[in-house]
Motif scaffolding. Sequence first.
Motif, PDB file in Angstrom:
ATOM      1  N   UNK A 349     -19.308 -30.750  -7.722  1.00 55.99           N
ATOM      2  CA  UNK A 349     -19.800 -31.363  -8.958  1.00 55.99           C
ATOM      3  C   UNK A 349     -18.899 -30.984 -10.134  1.00 55.99           C
ATOM      4  N   UNK A 350     -18.817 -31.849 -11.139  1.00 59.67           N
ATOM      5  CA  UNK A 350     -17.873 -31.667 -12.246  1.00 59.67           C
ATOM      6  C   UNK A 350     -18.078 -30.362 -12.989  1.00 59.67           C
ATOM      7  N   UNK A 351     -19.301 -29.881 -13.036  1.00 56.10           N
ATOM      8  CA  UNK A 351     -19.607 -28.668 -13.807  1.00 56.10           C
ATOM      9  C   UNK A 351     -19.336 -27.380 -13.035  1.00 56.10           C
ATOM     10  N   UNK A 352     -19.073 -27.485 -11.717  1.00 53.44           N
ATOM     11  CA  UNK A 352     -19.130 -26.277 -10.892  1.00 53.44           C
ATOM     12  C   UNK A 352     -18.023 -25.273 -11.219  1.00 53.44           C
ATOM     13  N   UNK A 353     -16.770 -25.742 -11.355  1.00 51.22           N
ATOM     14  CA  UNK A 353     -15.672 -24.811 -11.642  1.00 51.22           C
ATOM     15  C   UNK A 353     -15.918 -24.089 -12.961  1.00 51.22           C
ATOM     16  N   UNK A 354     -16.356 -24.824 -13.973  1.00 52.66           N
ATOM     17  CA  UNK A 354     -16.686 -24.192 -15.247  1.00 52.66           C
ATOM     18  C   UNK A 354     -17.767 -23.135 -15.064  1.00 52.66           C
ATOM     19  N   UNK A 355     -18.804 -23.500 -14.315  1.00 56.62           N
ATOM     20  CA  UNK A 355     -19.882 -22.547 -14.076  1.00 56.62           C
ATOM     21  C   UNK A 355     -19.420 -21.319 -13.323  1.00 56.62           C
ATOM     22  N   UNK A 356     -18.539 -21.535 -12.346  1.00 54.94           N
ATOM     23  CA  UNK A 356     -18.052 -20.399 -11.557  1.00 54.94           C
ATOM     24  C   UNK A 356     -17.136 -19.507 -12.391  1.00 54.94           C
ATOM     25  N   UNK A 357     -16.350 -20.106 -13.279  1.00 54.76           N
ATOM     26  CA  UNK A 357     -15.529 -19.289 -14.182  1.00 54.76           C
ATOM     27  C   UNK A 357     -16.419 -18.393 -15.049  1.00 54.76           C
ATOM     28  N   UNK A 358     -17.534 -18.910 -15.494  1.00 55.84           N
ATOM     29  CA  UNK A 358     -18.437 -18.088 -16.292  1.00 55.84           C
ATOM     30  C   UNK A 358     -19.122 -17.011 -15.447  1.00 55.84           C
TER      31      UNK A 358
END
Length: 381
Positions: A349-358
């Motif tokens: 999902x588009x948000x996943x990499x951002x979420x994982x970085x956080x």
Amino acid sequence: MKLKTSVPGQYLGYGLQPTRLCFHLMNEASGSKISLEHLDDVAIHHKSGTVILEQSKSALSGNPASNKSADLWKALSNWAELPRSLFDSVDLFRYYVTPFKSGDLVRELNEAKDVGKAATLLKRFKTKSFKGAPGIGAEPLIAKFLAAGDPVCLKVIERFELLSENDPLETIRGKLAALLPEENLDRFCEAAIGMAKAEVEGLIRKGKVPLIETGGFRKKLRAFIRKYDFSNLLAPTTSAPADHQISDILARQPTFVQQLSAIDPSSRLMAIAVSDFLRATADKVTWADAGSILETSLDELDESLVRHHRLTADELSDTHAELEAALRGRQLYRRCTELQLPLEGRTLPAYFVSGEYNCLADDRRLGWHPNYLSLFPSRSP
């Protein structure tokens, strides 16, 4: 006999006979053929020339496996009246019932695999106390069965098999479970049954024998799975969090929020970051619990993200050393969270990499401020 514990009823959306047709197409050896409403409800035609005939009965009301069931005695009498050439080729007369039902007689029939037990049962069938009054209940069907003669009746009894289970879809799911994630099984079950039903109906419309070869069907099913590979997308497991959930995280100030605060983000960037963090965290737990991903794959993804962070931070220190720390940190954050990587070859999902970085920032494995190492010392030794 076979007992299943899963809930009954879902097969009604597909039809019992097409469901059993599909199972046999997936279960029998390549080269065998399966027919629908040709020799019986369903029949398995082996390359050797032998066949298995199957009567399929729905038991959502009543019990077709009871001792004097009209369905049971109609099946027995029909089998006894088969043409001799077909009768001699039958390995099994299978009586399939779903949801699970049983009875004393079908259990005895199922266990009568030798001439002695079969003869004992046949002798009982001939008694007046068993048959009942002429023309009443199952008596006409019992009489019809006995009229075929002892040699035929004995062979039907010896070759009788009872198979009863609660959910006929469960065996199809079992065939697909080793290849597909749990969340996609029902969709592919529906597709497989639909393919089997469509193929056999197409043969009937063309005036051909409704007979499907197992190997050819499985080849088409594999091609369908490759073309419509729902498993190639890791589907989100939650929707975007509500505003009050985001506000609650911001109020609690976890480490990843503190790391973002150090680079003076806009309120919108902060809200998106919290939303991505919550959704990615939920996805990881759900996917791992469901067996949709290997936990080690997340470790590999994290290593790639950390490497990208280090290279991007190093590049920005070379090319934008003059920028104030907070601005450089925001550029680093945006460059990192815009990255899109697959997980186990599947689209995230588009948000996943951002979420994982956080998530990584929350564990202090990386940070956004140029001085994050001193501002937020890592817990790792």
